[in-house]
Motif scaffolding. Structure first.
Motif, PDB file in Angstrom:
ATOM      1  N   UNK A 109       6.593 -19.192  -4.575  1.00 41.56           N
ATOM      2  CA  UNK A 109       5.187 -19.380  -4.185  1.00 41.56           C
ATOM      3  C   UNK A 109       5.018 -20.410  -3.076  1.00 41.56           C
ATOM      4  N   UNK A 110       5.608 -21.603  -3.228  1.00 40.28           N
ATOM      5  CA  UNK A 110       5.473 -22.633  -2.188  1.00 40.28           C
ATOM      6  C   UNK A 110       6.148 -22.176  -0.895  1.00 40.28           C
ATOM      7  N   UNK A 111       7.265 -21.484  -1.026  1.00 44.26           N
ATOM      8  CA  UNK A 111       7.973 -21.000   0.164  1.00 44.26           C
ATOM      9  C   UNK A 111       7.152 -19.939   0.895  1.00 44.26           C
ATOM     10  N   UNK A 112       6.402 -19.126   0.137  1.00 46.45           N
ATOM     11  CA  UNK A 112       5.514 -18.137   0.761  1.00 46.45           C
ATOM     12  C   UNK A 112       4.398 -18.839   1.534  1.00 46.45           C
ATOM     13  N   UNK A 113       3.800 -19.867   0.926  1.00 44.10           N
ATOM     14  CA  UNK A 113       2.732 -20.609   1.600  1.00 44.10           C
ATOM     15  C   UNK A 113       3.245 -21.261   2.883  1.00 44.10           C
ATOM     16  N   UNK A 114       4.437 -21.853   2.817  1.00 44.29           N
ATOM     17  CA  UNK A 114       5.001 -22.511   4.004  1.00 44.29           C
ATOM     18  C   UNK A 114       5.367 -21.484   5.078  1.00 44.29           C
ATOM     19  N   UNK A 115       5.879 -20.323   4.634  1.00 46.95           N
ATOM     20  CA  UNK A 115       6.226 -19.258   5.589  1.00 46.95           C
ATOM     21  C   UNK A 115       4.986 -18.720   6.278  1.00 46.95           C
ATOM     22  N   UNK A 116       3.841 -18.732   5.561  1.00 45.68           N
ATOM     23  CA  UNK A 116       2.584 -18.246   6.148  1.00 45.68           C
ATOM     24  C   UNK A 116       2.120 -19.131   7.299  1.00 45.68           C
ATOM     25  N   UNK A 117       2.643 -20.347   7.402  1.00 44.73           N
ATOM     26  CA  UNK A 117       2.323 -21.201   8.556  1.00 44.73           C
ATOM     27  C   UNK A 117       2.904 -20.609   9.836  1.00 44.73           C
ATOM     28  N   UNK A 118       4.015 -19.878   9.681  1.00 45.86           N
ATOM     29  CA  UNK A 118       4.653 -19.266  10.847  1.00 45.86           C
ATOM     30  C   UNK A 118       3.912 -17.994  11.261  1.00 45.86           C
ATOM     31  N   UNK A 119       3.707 -17.100  10.291  1.00 43.18           N
ATOM     32  CA  UNK A 119       3.007 -15.841  10.578  1.00 43.18           C
ATOM     33  C   UNK A 119       2.656 -15.141   9.274  1.00 43.18           C
ATOM     34  N   UNK A 120       1.741 -14.198   9.354  1.00 48.20           N
ATOM     35  CA  UNK A 120       1.361 -13.406   8.185  1.00 48.20           C
ATOM     36  C   UNK A 120       2.544 -12.567   7.709  1.00 48.20           C
ATOM     37  N   UNK A 285      15.748   0.401  -2.352  1.00 51.05           N
ATOM     38  CA  UNK A 285      16.205  -0.660  -1.446  1.00 51.05           C
ATOM     39  C   UNK A 285      15.848  -0.311  -0.002  1.00 51.05           C
ATOM     40  N   UNK A 286      16.026   0.959   0.361  1.00 50.18           N
ATOM     41  CA  UNK A 286      15.645   1.402   1.714  1.00 50.18           C
ATOM     42  C   UNK A 286      14.148   1.180   1.923  1.00 50.18           C
ATOM     43  N   UNK A 287      13.342   1.546   0.929  1.00 49.35           N
ATOM     44  CA  UNK A 287      11.898   1.355   1.028  1.00 49.35           C
ATOM     45  C   UNK A 287      11.512  -0.106   1.152  1.00 49.35           C
ATOM     46  N   UNK A 288      12.187  -0.983   0.416  1.00 48.86           N
ATOM     47  CA  UNK A 288      11.893  -2.421   0.464  1.00 48.86           C
ATOM     48  C   UNK A 288      12.114  -2.970   1.867  1.00 48.86           C
ATOM     49  N   UNK A 289      13.198  -2.555   2.510  1.00 42.64           N
ATOM     50  CA  UNK A 289      13.505  -3.055   3.855  1.00 42.64           C
ATOM     51  C   UNK A 289      12.541  -2.515   4.916  1.00 42.64           C
ATOM     52  N   UNK A 290      11.809  -1.454   4.590  1.00 42.70           N
ATOM     53  CA  UNK A 290      10.887  -0.869   5.574  1.00 42.70           C
ATOM     54  C   UNK A 290       9.513  -1.536   5.582  1.00 42.70           C
ATOM     55  N   UNK A 291       9.261  -2.452   4.638  1.00 40.85           N
ATOM     56  CA  UNK A 291       7.947  -3.091   4.535  1.00 40.85           C
ATOM     57  C   UNK A 291       7.847  -4.270   5.499  1.00 40.85           C
ATOM     58  N   UNK A 292       6.921  -4.184   6.450  1.00 37.72           N
ATOM     59  CA  UNK A 292       6.628  -5.274   7.384  1.00 37.72           C
ATOM     60  C   UNK A 292       5.253  -5.029   7.987  1.00 37.72           C
ATOM     61  N   UNK A 293       4.655  -6.062   8.543  1.00 39.37           N
ATOM     62  CA  UNK A 293       3.320  -5.916   9.115  1.00 39.37           C
ATOM     63  C   UNK A 293       3.191  -6.759  10.370  1.00 39.37           C
ATOM     64  N   UNK A 298      -5.355  -6.769   8.555  1.00 41.71           N
ATOM     65  CA  UNK A 298      -6.312  -6.885   7.465  1.00 41.71           C
ATOM     66  C   UNK A 298      -5.751  -6.252   6.206  1.00 41.71           C
ATOM     67  N   UNK A 299      -6.614  -6.189   5.173  1.00 44.91           N
ATOM     68  CA  UNK A 299      -6.175  -5.631   3.890  1.00 44.91           C
ATOM     69  C   UNK A 299      -5.668  -4.198   4.047  1.00 44.91           C
ATOM     70  N   UNK A 300      -6.394  -3.401   4.832  1.00 46.44           N
ATOM     71  CA  UNK A 300      -6.035  -1.995   4.970  1.00 46.44           C
ATOM     72  C   UNK A 300      -4.657  -1.830   5.609  1.00 46.44           C
ATOM     73  N   UNK A 301      -4.368  -2.676   6.635  1.00 49.31           N
ATOM     74  CA  UNK A 301      -3.067  -2.602   7.313  1.00 49.31           C
ATOM     75  C   UNK A 301      -1.940  -3.055   6.378  1.00 49.31           C
ATOM     76  N   UNK A 302      -2.223  -4.085   5.579  1.00 44.37           N
ATOM     77  CA  UNK A 302      -1.209  -4.560   4.637  1.00 44.37           C
ATOM     78  C   UNK A 302      -0.949  -3.526   3.537  1.00 44.37           C
ATOM     79  N   UNK A 303      -2.020  -2.889   3.062  1.00 52.05           N
ATOM     80  CA  UNK A 303      -1.837  -1.819   2.074  1.00 52.05           C
ATOM     81  C   UNK A 303      -1.000  -0.683   2.645  1.00 52.05           C
ATOM     82  N   UNK A 304      -1.242  -0.378   3.919  1.00 54.07           N
ATOM     83  CA  UNK A 304      -0.467   0.677   4.583  1.00 54.07           C
ATOM     84  C   UNK A 304       0.998   0.292   4.684  1.00 54.07           C
TER      85      UNK A 304
END
Length: 739
Positions: A109-120, A285-293, A298-304
């Motif tokens: 959780x803390x690492x996610x918050x700190x990573x969000x400082x770099x980019x979404x 595993x292939x599907x997991x590596x394909x997730x990026x934004x 916005x919410x719709x793009x992240x859901x996509x």
């Protein structure tokens, strides 16, 4: 000798665990942020681990008592002698999956918050791949447990012919009871913990004190963040572990029964669900590596972005199913492959419908937000109505999936013969495997939610820049929708799995009767007053024969009584868990008010609240309250069997499944829509934060909390656990019953 293709399953389990370890190690190498961020994350982590240790102590005592009970039954030949050990291993691996997932989430959780400082996208990657640790650990441990038991029982079972695999698969089913028991305790206990803290934090913090969510001045905020992990990570992981294992094992048992007369084809039918699940690991595993934004999504793009990963895995497993079943040379392989696809499509539809009804991007949830302008009463009414309406499409989808998967597997034979029924039921079981075959990535999207939620809380409490909080809010809002979608998926898969377990129960009845006949002086067993069979004759009976012998039809009062008890169990269980949340939440509200009253410096920001006291209240409340509903779920099938026999148990399972499935969908979607209706207002609509509409929406969200995170998700475990208990206790049911 086992079939050479079987080895894909244990290899897949090791690959899943290896990739999970890689994601965990990569996450641990990330920067955890400032000193304050590390301090907050440590407090949440210690609270979560403290709760889990306490829960495992209580559950451990229950497991030891049940294992001793099973040993006694086995001693008197009322049960398979492997059951006590299988029961314990199922519970152990389920608990281990929950532990690994929660440990990862509390570090991420803390690492996610700190990573969000770099980019979404950076924040998304850390949170999602940390969630994938849970998904891959669940499938890896489940396949490892299944593979190990299959090899052990192959080596130590002396039976020959078609009866060997029937014995092996029905024995393996019993470790599912251990997984189900652990899952129910984890879901109920975690759900009570998290919602007691959440309700206390919202009602006193947001509504009464007017401070933001996750404000460090709120004494319940650490307990709230701890609760996200124990309920939505450890609880969900244990839940889907037993769904995944139950679907594979029930399909294998139905396959063994359907092809009992053809041993060479029988082994292929048994390992087919294991292979589909195993290949699903690689494709997840292939599907997991394909997730990026992209940044500024916005919410719709992240859901996509998340949808792209899950849909890619689903399409690949659909194609792979044809190759696997063709490669096995399974009879009617193309029809069975279409049964797999039916399950996959049903899962996608349920997920999409859940997203439509619970996401603030769509009209239904926005309508609830609008109703908040006229007060909390209209929010409650709108949410209840939406939840009821939202059951229609998922229930119809599962109904169509049941019929289609049944017909595809039996070659579209409409006539109810012994062979067509066995093949059709196998198709239903393997459709459940298809729905869960990409669990590695679908569970990742679910476990991602509480990680993002905790990341937002950490960013708020540690005072990070507003831009960071804005990014974590987007990730959190996405997590609310993925969590709701995940619950819908879990409930849908539970319905198909429970139906397959219902059919497997009859096979377990056969095994139990054979055991009684072989132990009798004359080598025969009596069923009622009119039937007596030898062990050999029992092996020749079909499922339809058993239905006729036990008079399993709607005119049998035992069946009807069981069905009413099953439906009643849904409401009784929900009532107990809802009241447990209410009772624990009252204590939490009183404690937060006491701290604000006795220490005014808390709200002024000049002194720290006593977080540990709130953590303690939630922990004790959850531990005490989880026992009664959980033990009731275990005892009801046993007592129903003792009073009403096999017909009553079948009625109980059918009534519980039909009522519990609809109620679970209703509660999960109502709760999810109330939550996101509040989020929509917090985005600046209808007056935004602090407005009267916002206060009304907070009340709706508070009511919805136990709906979506305690009672609703626990129902899908309830309907499977009752089936598992019935299967394990089949020997007692056929030997001792009043009617």
């Amino acid at each position: 000798m086992v079939h050479p293709l079987f080895w894909i399953t244990p290899v897949a389990s090791l690959v899943a665990l290896a990739v999970a370890f890689h994601f965990y190690s990569s996450m641990k190498k990330r920067d955890e942020g400032t000193f304050l961020m590390k301090k907050i994350a440590k407090a949440v982590r210690e609270g979560a681990m403290s709760y889990l240790r306490q829960q495992y102590k209580v559950v451990g005592i229950v497991f030891v008592c049940l294992a001793v009970f099973f040993l006694v039954l086995a001693f008197f030949d009322l049960q398979n002698h492997w059951v006590p050990v299988a029961f314990l291993t199922g519970g152990f691996f389920s608990a281990l999956a929950g532990y690994v997932g929660m440990k990862t989430a509390t570090y991420a959780s803390a690492r996610t918050a700190w990573a969000a400082r770099q980019s979404l996208n950076d924040g998304l990657q850390v949170a999602f791949r940390s969630g994938a640790v849970m998904g891959l650990t669940v499938v890896g441990l489940a396949l490892l447990d299944i593979s190990a038991w299959y090899l052990i029982l192959q080596a130590f079972t002396d039976l020959s012919g078609g009866q060997k695999l029937i014995f092996i698969t029905t024995t393996m089913l019993t470790f599912g009871m251990g997984a189900s028991c652990q899952a129910l305790f984890a879901r109920v206990g975690g759900g009570i913990y998290t919602k007691a803290a959440d309700v206390g934090a919202d009602l006193v913090g947001k509504v009464e004190a007017g401070i933001p969510e996750d404000d460090p001045r709120n004494p319940a905020t650490i307990a709230d963040n701890v609760g996200d992990n124990v309920g939505d990570v450890a609880g969900m992981g244990a839940d889907l572990y037993e769904s995944y294992a139950g679907a594979i094992l029930s399909s294998a048992a139905l396959g063994a029964a359907a092809f009992a007369a053809n041993p060479s084809m029988q082994e292929k039918a048994v390992i087919a669900p294991m292979l589909i699940a195993g290949v699903g690991v690689f494709l997840s595993v292939i599907g997991i590596y394909s997730v990026r934004t992209k940044e500024h999504s916005g919410i719709q793009q992240l859901l996509s972005a998340l949808g792209r990963g899950t849909q890619l895995s689903a399409v690949l497993i659909a194609a792979a199913s044809f190759l696997i079943l063709h490669g096995l040379g399974l009879e009617n392989w193309h029809g069975i492959a279409f049964s797999v696809i039916t399950g996959l499509v049903a899962g996608v539809i349920i997920g999409q419908v859940t997203e439509y009804y619970t996401s603030q991007s769509y009209k239904p949830t926005r309508k609830i937000s609008k109703s908040a302008t006229t007060g909390p009463a209209t929010v409650i009414i709108s949410g209840l109505g939406l939840g009821m309406l939202s059951t229609a499409v998922p229930v119809l989808t599962v109904a169509v999936a049941i019929i289609l998967s049944y017909l595809c597997a039996n070659g579209f034979q409409l006539e109810l013969s012994a062979e067509s029924l066995s093949m059709g039921l196998y198709g239903i079981g393997i459709a459940a495997v298809g729905m869960l075959s990409t669990l590695g990535i679908t569970l990742a999207t679910d476990a991602y939610g509480p990680i993002a939620d905790n990341a937002g809380g950490n960013a708020e409490m540690s005072g990070l820049e507003s831009e960071v909080r804005q990014r974590t809010d987007i990730l959190d809002a996405l997590g609310n929708t993925t969590a709701a979608t995940g619950k819908g998926f879990a409930i849908g898969s539970a319905a198909l799995t429970a139906l397959a377990l219902l059919a497997s129960y009859v096979e377990e009845i056969r095994i139990a009767l054979v055991r009684v006949a072989e132990g009798a002086a004359d080598g025969m067993v009596a069923i009622g007053e009119n039937f007596r069979f030898t062990a050999e004759q029992l092996h020749g009976l079909s499922l339809i024969d058993f239905m006729e012998i036990y008079q399993v039809h709607l005119m049998n009062p035992s069946v009807l009584a069981g069905a009413f008890i099953g439906a009643m169990m849904t409401f009784l269980f929900c009532g107990l868990t809802m009241n447990a949340v209410g009772s624990a939440a009252q204590k939490m509200v009183q404690e937060v008010r006491r701290q604000f009253r006795q220490n005014p410096g808390i709200l002024e920001g000049t002194s720290d609240p006593d977080y540990s006291r709130c953590v303690h209240i939630s922990t004790i409340g959850a531990q005490k309250a989880m026992l009664l509903p959980s033990l009731l779920a275990i005892a009801t099938p046993v007592l129903t069997g003792l009073f009403f026999g096999v017909p009553g148990v079948l009625g109980l399972l059918a009534g519980g499944l039909a009522c519990g499935f609809s109620m679970a969908i209703f509660m999960a979607n109502s709760g999810g829509s109330w939550d996101n209706a509040k989020k929509f207002i917090e985005e600046g609509n209808y007056g935004g934060k602090g407005s009267e509409a916002h206060s009304a929406a907070v009340v709706g969200d508070t009511v919805g909390d136990p709906f979506k995170d305690t009672s609703g998700p626990s129902l899908n475990i309830l309907i499977k656990l009752m089936s598992m208990v019935a299967i394990v206790m089949a020997g007692l049911t056929v030997s001792y019953n009043l009617l």
